[in-house]
Design a protein around this motif. Structure first.
Motif, PDB file in Angstrom:
ATOM      1  N   GLU A  59     -14.119  24.159  46.612  1.00  0.00           N
ATOM      2  CA  GLU A  59     -14.181  23.887  47.705  1.00  0.00           C
ATOM      3  C   GLU A  59     -14.252  22.764  48.585  1.00  0.00           C
ATOM      4  O   GLU A  59     -13.456  23.206  49.720  1.00  0.00           O
ATOM      5  CB  GLU A  59     -15.062  25.323  48.136  1.00  0.00           C
ATOM      6  CG  GLU A  59     -15.033  26.562  47.987  1.00  0.00           C
ATOM      7  CD  GLU A  59     -16.160  27.931  48.324  1.00  0.00           C
ATOM      8  OE1 GLU A  59     -17.286  27.000  48.485  1.00  0.00           O
ATOM      9  OE2 GLU A  59     -16.327  28.478  48.293  1.00  0.00           O
ATOM     10  N   PHE A  60     -14.713  22.144  47.660  1.00  0.00           N
ATOM     11  CA  PHE A  60     -15.347  20.719  48.737  1.00  0.00           C
ATOM     12  C   PHE A  60     -14.350  19.496  48.565  1.00  0.00           C
ATOM     13  O   PHE A  60     -13.653  19.195  49.309  1.00  0.00           O
ATOM     14  CB  PHE A  60     -16.164  20.400  47.217  1.00  0.00           C
ATOM     15  CG  PHE A  60     -16.656  18.194  47.509  1.00  0.00           C
ATOM     16  CD1 PHE A  60     -16.341  17.790  49.097  1.00  0.00           C
ATOM     17  CD2 PHE A  60     -15.612  17.544  46.670  1.00  0.00           C
ATOM     18  CE1 PHE A  60     -15.923  16.365  48.865  1.00  0.00           C
ATOM     19  CE2 PHE A  60     -15.198  16.608  46.883  1.00  0.00           C
ATOM     20  CZ  PHE A  60     -15.843  15.202  47.451  1.00  0.00           C
ATOM     21  N   LEU A  61     -13.272  20.108  47.128  1.00  0.00           N
ATOM     22  CA  LEU A  61     -11.504  19.442  47.290  1.00  0.00           C
ATOM     23  C   LEU A  61     -11.262  19.955  48.308  1.00  0.00           C
ATOM     24  O   LEU A  61     -10.616  18.948  48.854  1.00  0.00           O
ATOM     25  CB  LEU A  61     -10.471  19.983  45.878  1.00  0.00           C
ATOM     26  CG  LEU A  61     -11.609  19.289  44.605  1.00  0.00           C
ATOM     27  CD1 LEU A  61     -11.139  19.699  43.389  1.00  0.00           C
ATOM     28  CD2 LEU A  61     -11.476  17.795  44.688  1.00  0.00           C
ATOM     29  N   LYS A  62     -10.555  21.328  48.689  1.00  0.00           N
ATOM     30  CA  LYS A  62     -10.424  21.196  49.714  1.00  0.00           C
ATOM     31  C   LYS A  62     -10.712  20.992  50.650  1.00  0.00           C
ATOM     32  O   LYS A  62      -9.820  20.551  52.307  1.00  0.00           O
ATOM     33  CB  LYS A  62     -10.458  23.092  50.142  1.00  0.00           C
ATOM     34  CG  LYS A  62      -9.325  23.864  49.542  1.00  0.00           C
ATOM     35  CD  LYS A  62      -9.880  25.363  49.064  1.00  0.00           C
ATOM     36  CE  LYS A  62      -8.996  26.115  47.886  1.00  0.00           C
ATOM     37  NZ  LYS A  62      -9.021  27.915  48.143  1.00  0.00           N
ATOM     38  N   ILE A  63     -11.956  20.509  51.404  1.00  0.00           N
ATOM     39  CA  ILE A  63     -12.661  20.514  52.578  1.00  0.00           C
ATOM     40  C   ILE A  63     -12.545  18.735  52.002  1.00  0.00           C
ATOM     41  O   ILE A  63     -11.602  18.259  53.200  1.00  0.00           O
ATOM     42  CB  ILE A  63     -14.324  20.653  52.189  1.00  0.00           C
ATOM     43  CG1 ILE A  63     -14.967  21.404  52.785  1.00  0.00           C
ATOM     44  CG2 ILE A  63     -15.013  19.301  53.741  1.00  0.00           C
ATOM     45  CD1 ILE A  63     -16.191  21.942  52.465  1.00  0.00           C
ATOM     46  N   GLN A  81     -17.036   7.263  47.869  1.00  0.00           N
ATOM     47  CA  GLN A  81     -18.496   8.095  47.654  1.00  0.00           C
ATOM     48  C   GLN A  81     -18.267   9.004  47.332  1.00  0.00           C
ATOM     49  O   GLN A  81     -18.963   9.645  46.340  1.00  0.00           O
ATOM     50  CB  GLN A  81     -18.976   8.541  48.998  1.00  0.00           C
ATOM     51  CG  GLN A  81     -20.024   9.057  49.418  1.00  0.00           C
ATOM     52  CD  GLN A  81     -20.006   9.277  50.999  1.00  0.00           C
ATOM     53  OE1 GLN A  81     -19.830   8.930  51.941  1.00  0.00           O
ATOM     54  NE2 GLN A  81     -21.765  10.500  51.645  1.00  0.00           N
ATOM     55  N   ALA A  82     -16.490   9.802  47.365  1.00  0.00           N
ATOM     56  CA  ALA A  82     -16.299  10.865  46.454  1.00  0.00           C
ATOM     57  C   ALA A  82     -15.857  10.460  44.536  1.00  0.00           C
ATOM     58  O   ALA A  82     -16.605  11.348  43.787  1.00  0.00           O
ATOM     59  CB  ALA A  82     -14.602  10.916  46.674  1.00  0.00           C
ATOM     60  N   MET A  83     -15.893   9.064  44.479  1.00  0.00           N
ATOM     61  CA  MET A  83     -16.194   8.881  43.222  1.00  0.00           C
ATOM     62  C   MET A  83     -17.064   9.494  42.652  1.00  0.00           C
ATOM     63  O   MET A  83     -17.890   8.922  42.001  1.00  0.00           O
ATOM     64  CB  MET A  83     -15.490   7.589  43.037  1.00  0.00           C
ATOM     65  CG  MET A  83     -14.211   7.833  43.085  1.00  0.00           C
ATOM     66  SD  MET A  83     -13.646   8.190  41.644  1.00  0.00           S
ATOM     67  CE  MET A  83     -11.352   8.421  42.240  1.00  0.00           C
ATOM     68  N   LEU A 141      -9.720  14.250  41.790  1.00  0.00           N
ATOM     69  CA  LEU A 141     -10.036  13.596  43.400  1.00  0.00           C
ATOM     70  C   LEU A 141      -8.714  12.555  43.440  1.00  0.00           C
ATOM     71  O   LEU A 141      -8.492  11.710  45.000  1.00  0.00           O
ATOM     72  CB  LEU A 141     -11.009  12.554  43.691  1.00  0.00           C
ATOM     73  CG  LEU A 141     -12.497  13.003  43.420  1.00  0.00           C
ATOM     74  CD1 LEU A 141     -13.290  12.241  43.572  1.00  0.00           C
ATOM     75  CD2 LEU A 141     -12.660  14.030  44.956  1.00  0.00           C
ATOM     76  N   ALA A 142      -8.618  11.923  42.096  1.00  0.00           N
ATOM     77  CA  ALA A 142      -6.989  11.186  42.484  1.00  0.00           C
ATOM     78  C   ALA A 142      -5.778  11.414  43.194  1.00  0.00           C
ATOM     79  O   ALA A 142      -5.313  11.145  43.579  1.00  0.00           O
ATOM     80  CB  ALA A 142      -6.437  10.265  40.660  1.00  0.00           C
ATOM     81  N   PRO A 143      -5.677  12.675  42.667  1.00  0.00           N
ATOM     82  CA  PRO A 143      -4.225  13.511  43.393  1.00  0.00           C
ATOM     83  C   PRO A 143      -4.124  13.355  45.111  1.00  0.00           C
ATOM     84  O   PRO A 143      -3.693  12.934  45.685  1.00  0.00           O
ATOM     85  CB  PRO A 143      -3.713  14.615  42.586  1.00  0.00           C
ATOM     86  CG  PRO A 143      -4.848  14.734  41.295  1.00  0.00           C
ATOM     87  CD  PRO A 143      -5.930  13.491  41.847  1.00  0.00           C
ATOM     88  N   ILE A 144      -5.285  13.882  45.248  1.00  0.00           N
ATOM     89  CA  ILE A 144      -5.653  14.248  46.552  1.00  0.00           C
ATOM     90  C   ILE A 144      -6.030  13.241  47.775  1.00  0.00           C
ATOM     91  O   ILE A 144      -4.823  12.495  48.455  1.00  0.00           O
ATOM     92  CB  ILE A 144      -6.760  14.572  47.112  1.00  0.00           C
ATOM     93  CG1 ILE A 144      -7.397  15.849  45.911  1.00  0.00           C
ATOM     94  CG2 ILE A 144      -7.855  15.147  48.998  1.00  0.00           C
ATOM     95  CD1 ILE A 144      -8.088  17.378  46.301  1.00  0.00           C
ATOM     96  N   PHE A 145      -6.846  11.458  47.073  1.00  0.00           N
ATOM     97  CA  PHE A 145      -5.979  10.448  47.611  1.00  0.00           C
ATOM     98  C   PHE A 145      -4.914   9.824  47.733  1.00  0.00           C
ATOM     99  O   PHE A 145      -4.428   9.162  48.355  1.00  0.00           O
ATOM    100  CB  PHE A 145      -7.915   9.452  46.842  1.00  0.00           C
ATOM    101  CG  PHE A 145      -8.405   9.682  47.687  1.00  0.00           C
ATOM    102  CD1 PHE A 145      -9.232   9.273  48.871  1.00  0.00           C
ATOM    103  CD2 PHE A 145      -9.452  10.291  47.120  1.00  0.00           C
ATOM    104  CE1 PHE A 145     -10.995   9.280  49.785  1.00  0.00           C
ATOM    105  CE2 PHE A 145     -10.952  10.927  47.640  1.00  0.00           C
ATOM    106  CZ  PHE A 145     -11.615  10.108  48.897  1.00  0.00           C
TER     107      PHE A 145
END
Length: 285
Positions: free
Chosen positions: A149-153, A171-173, A190-194
């Motif tokens: 859910e956080f990754l979607k946000i 901050q995300a890392m 997180l890597a693919p999203i960024f």
């Protein structure tokens, strides 16, 4: 009291006064159950959580697995209300505040759960004659769901036009690293999203309508008969990263150079190595 009244009604069936007492006791027990679960849907600390779960176990209403599920559902309901209260006007502020709220409160819920419920083999609940259900999977699945859910946000707010990636990325890392203490480091997710967001920002800046419009207008107003001869090659002593002043005699080339430098400056602090090939080919193309 509830157990005693139930046994008494079984021994003395069809007694009106006993049936009335059982009805009143059952209603009181349901009210107590709702109040206890309501406390778990509020900002509550670990000592109070221990008391509530102790009372629920003494009431003997839920099995071990169902009790764990009720606890997670109640705490999730409170956490979702806190996250929903974060202002959404500014995507940058919404994302940073959401990460702060989730990092603090989600970690508290994990601590509360692990302090209350044991993860040893005593809580294997039989589902079939052969297979057993491990309650640890319940908590792992719930925590994985909250991370998703956080990754979607995160993906949604980055798509909304956040330009300052370096602070968000840091901050995300840190958020992902903090959960390594409970065995749930999700930084690789997180890597693919960024990566996708940085790639999109680079392409947008390089192919922006304003840059293309400036180049087109400059080419339309250019008088090729008045152009000077080709500029000499740059001397080896000159810094190659500095655009030569001779570009001023060629306005379209200057506009192209500005567009490329602007797009590179947008990602220079956060550009991952995996985008090097794409950035090089796009710039050269």
């Amino acid at each position: 009291l509830h157990s005693y009244v139930t046994k008494l009604c079984k021994k003395q069936p069809n007694v009106k006064i006993l049936e009335d007492i059982r009805t009143a006791v059952t209603a009181s027990m349901r009210l107590m159950l709702q109040q206890l679960l309501g406390q778990l849907r509020a900002p509550v600390q670990l000592p109070q959580c221990l008391k509530v779960i102790s009372f629920l176990r003494r009431m003997d209403v839920f099995g071990e697995t169902e009790l764990r599920l009720k606890f997670l559902q109640a705490r999730e309901s409170w956490l979702n209300s806190v996250v929903a209260g974060v202002p959404k006007d500014d995507p940058y502020l919404h994302l940073t505040r959401t990460m702060e709220v989730l990092r603090v409160h989600l970690f508290d819920i994990v601590t509360q759960y692990r302090s209350i419920f044991s993860d040893d083999g005593d809580h294997l609940i039989g589902v079939a004659s052969v297979n057993n259900f491990d309650n640890r999977l319940l908590f792992t699945s719930w925590l994985s769901k909250k991370v998703q859910e956080f990754l979607k946000i995160l993906a949604s707010d980055l798509e909304s036009g956040i330009n300052s990636f370096e602070s968000i990325l840091g901050q995300a890392m840190y958020f992902g690293l903090s959960f390594s203490r409970v065995g749930f480091d999700f930084r690789p997710l997180l890597a693919p999203i960024f990566l996708k967001a940085i790639e999109k920002q680079f392409a947008t800046k390089l192919d922006s309508q304003a840059a293309l419009k400036n180049i087109s207008e400059s080419l339309a107003s250019l008088d090729f008969s008045r152009l000077p001869s080709s500029p000499p090659p740059l001397p080896l002593s000159q810094e190659s990263a500095t655009p030569p002043l001779a570009l001023l005699d060629y306005p379209p080339l200057a506009h192209v150079t500005n567009a490329i430098l602007t797009s590179l400056n947008e990602i220079r602090l956060v550009c991952p190595l995996s985008l090097a090939t794409l950035v090089t080919s796009t710039t050269q193309g």
